[in-house]
Scaffold this active site. Structure first.
Site, PDB file in Angstrom:
ATOM      1  N   GLU A  37       0.991  -1.207  -0.054  1.00  0.00           N
ATOM      2  CA  GLU A  37       0.164  -0.011  -0.045  1.00  0.00           C
ATOM      3  C   GLU A  37       0.884   0.931  -0.100  1.00  0.00           C
ATOM      4  OE1 GLU A  37      -3.070   0.252  -0.836  1.00  0.00           O
ATOM      5  OE2 GLU A  37      -3.850  -1.774  -0.415  1.00  0.00           O
ATOM      6  N   TYR A 120      -5.855   6.930   3.858  1.00  0.00           N
ATOM      7  CA  TYR A 120      -6.033   5.958   2.713  1.00  0.00           C
ATOM      8  C   TYR A 120      -5.370   4.549   3.358  1.00  0.00           C
ATOM      9  CZ  TYR A 120      -5.422   2.649  -0.744  1.00  0.00           C
ATOM     10  OH  TYR A 120      -5.451   1.111  -1.572  1.00  0.00           O
ATOM     11  N   ASP A 138      -9.488   6.433  -1.889  1.00  0.00           N
ATOM     12  CA  ASP A 138      -8.588   6.765  -2.789  1.00  0.00           C
ATOM     13  C   ASP A 138      -9.097   7.580  -3.922  1.00  0.00           C
ATOM     14  OD1 ASP A 138      -9.669   4.962  -4.427  1.00  0.00           O
ATOM     15  OD2 ASP A 138      -7.659   4.190  -5.164  1.00  0.00           O
ATOM     16  N   CYS A 192     -14.379   2.876 -14.699  1.00  0.00           N
ATOM     17  CA  CYS A 192     -14.670   4.400 -14.357  1.00  0.00           C
ATOM     18  C   CYS A 192     -13.511   5.192 -14.183  1.00  0.00           C
ATOM     19  CB  CYS A 192     -15.656   4.427 -13.247  1.00  0.00           C
ATOM     20  SG  CYS A 192     -16.348   6.137 -13.027  1.00  0.00           S
ATOM     21  N   CYS A 199     -18.468   2.937 -19.790  1.00  0.00           N
ATOM     22  CA  CYS A 199     -19.617   3.002 -19.316  1.00  0.00           C
ATOM     23  C   CYS A 199     -20.431   1.582 -20.088  1.00  0.00           C
ATOM     24  CB  CYS A 199     -20.582   4.146 -19.686  1.00  0.00           C
ATOM     25  SG  CYS A 199     -19.460   5.514 -18.823  1.00  0.00           S
ATOM     26  N   CYS A 202     -19.909  -1.235 -17.468  1.00  0.00           N
ATOM     27  CA  CYS A 202     -20.127  -0.852 -16.109  1.00  0.00           C
ATOM     28  C   CYS A 202     -21.292  -1.704 -15.270  1.00  0.00           C
ATOM     29  CB  CYS A 202     -20.210   0.521 -15.723  1.00  0.00           C
ATOM     30  SG  CYS A 202     -20.463   1.184 -14.187  1.00  0.00           S
ATOM     31  N   CYS A 208     -26.263   5.146 -12.366  1.00  0.00           N
ATOM     32  CA  CYS A 208     -25.135   6.023 -12.484  1.00  0.00           C
ATOM     33  C   CYS A 208     -25.821   7.479 -12.360  1.00  0.00           C
ATOM     34  CB  CYS A 208     -24.118   6.113 -13.474  1.00  0.00           C
ATOM     35  SG  CYS A 208     -22.782   7.092 -13.351  1.00  0.00           S
TER      36      CYS A 208
END
Length: 290
Positions: A37, A120, A138, A192, A199, A202, A208
């Site tokens: 991370e 985060y 994030d 995204c 899209c 998605c 959305c």
DNA sequence: GAATCGTGGCC
DNA sequence: TGGCCAAGATT
């Protein structure tokens, strides 16, 4: 109040489409998760994926990294960028040894108290390794929520409010919430995306808000754009560090001077590297810290 | 809150 | 080609 997102569809999509990344392997422990991370802070996942295994083979526990020579840590960090992260990671390893008996803490506040670990990273470790329920926010999550929930094309600059905003979306069950967080991140990374979102593939397109509104252009405030890199102090710092990583002896002032055309800027870069603890002046030469 | 901090990939 | 962006944190 916007309609709820179809989190079940999102989770199904994730289980079907998730990338096979090293830190998602079941044998990844808390330390491996923490190291990955930190490497992932502003560095693309694909670049971290090729470095993380070698790093953890060399320093498999916090105690191992705590005892390593700092110059070797900086060399192994290589070109991942933002080398202060490597120093902080070693500081964190030492703090874990001293404060937590060598075990990565589970508590978010304890994680936040470690150097180089912010909102985060602390929650990413607590959620993705320990399975606790926290918002993990994030840049991907902020963008997906801005679009799907708020109908905005972009998230704008990060705000403290983002944490509570995302927390309100999470299911009550920690395991479900964990999948939602990782799925929001993966959706932002693969579908995204900032430019040219896909899209048509998605899993939550029907819900959305940005799509429903006809993709209005973003009118809000944006983060200031990054300063030009070419000719910057950052490039000068990077040039000096790259040279020092490439040799196992100190470099003389004259050798350093030959690296950069602007002597005044080079001196400024060098002074900031020293202030950061990335470089040590040793008489008339310059070296990585021991 | 704004500026700073590397490196590389993408269109 | 050069601006934009990337699993942020710190001061």
């Amino acid at each position: 109040m916007p309609a709820a997102l179809p989190l079940g569809s999102l989770a199904d999509w994730y289980l079907r489409s998730a990338r096979d990344l090293p830190w998602r392997r079941p044998d990844f422990d808390a330390w491996g998760t923490l190291v990955s991370e930190i490497m992932l802070q502003q560095t693309q996942a694909a670049r971290v994926a090729v470095e993380i295994d070698r790093w953890l083979e060399r320093w498999p526990t916090p105690a191992d990294l705590a005892d390593a020579p700092t110059h070797e840590v900086l060399r192994q960090w290589g070109t991942l960028g933002y080398p202060r992260r490597a120093l902080r990671l070693q500081d964190t390893a030492r703090a874990i040894v001293e404060r937590h008996g060598g075990e990565v803490p589970r508590d978010v506040d304890a994680l936040l108290a470690l150097p180089g670990i912010g909102d985060y990273t602390a929650r990413a470790v607590a959620v993705f390794h320990f399975g606790d329920r926290h918002p993990v926010v994030d840049t991907n999550v902020r963008r997906v929520v801005a679009r799907a929930v708020h109908g905005q094309g972009e998230a704008g600059p990060a705000k403290r409010r983002d944490l509570a905003d995302v927390e309100a979306l999470l299911p009550a069950d920690p395991a479900d919430a964990s999948v939602v967080s990782i799925a929001l991140m993966e959706l932002g990374a693969l579908v995204c995306t900032a430019r040219a979102p896909r899209c048509e593939s998605c899993p939550i397109a029907d819900a959305c808000a940005w799509r429903a509104a006809g993709y209005p252009p973003y009118e809000g405030r944006r983060a200031p754009r990054q300063a030009r890199f070419a000719g910057s102090d950052r490039q000068a710092r990077g040039t000096v560090l790259r040279a020092l990583r490439g040799v196992d002896v100190p470099l003389a002032e004259a050798e350093i001077a030959a690296l950069w055309p602007d002597a005044e800027q080079l001196e400024r870069a060098l002074a900031s590297l020293v202030a950061d603890g990335l470089v040590v002046r040793d008489g008339a030469s310059v070296r990585l810290p021991h």
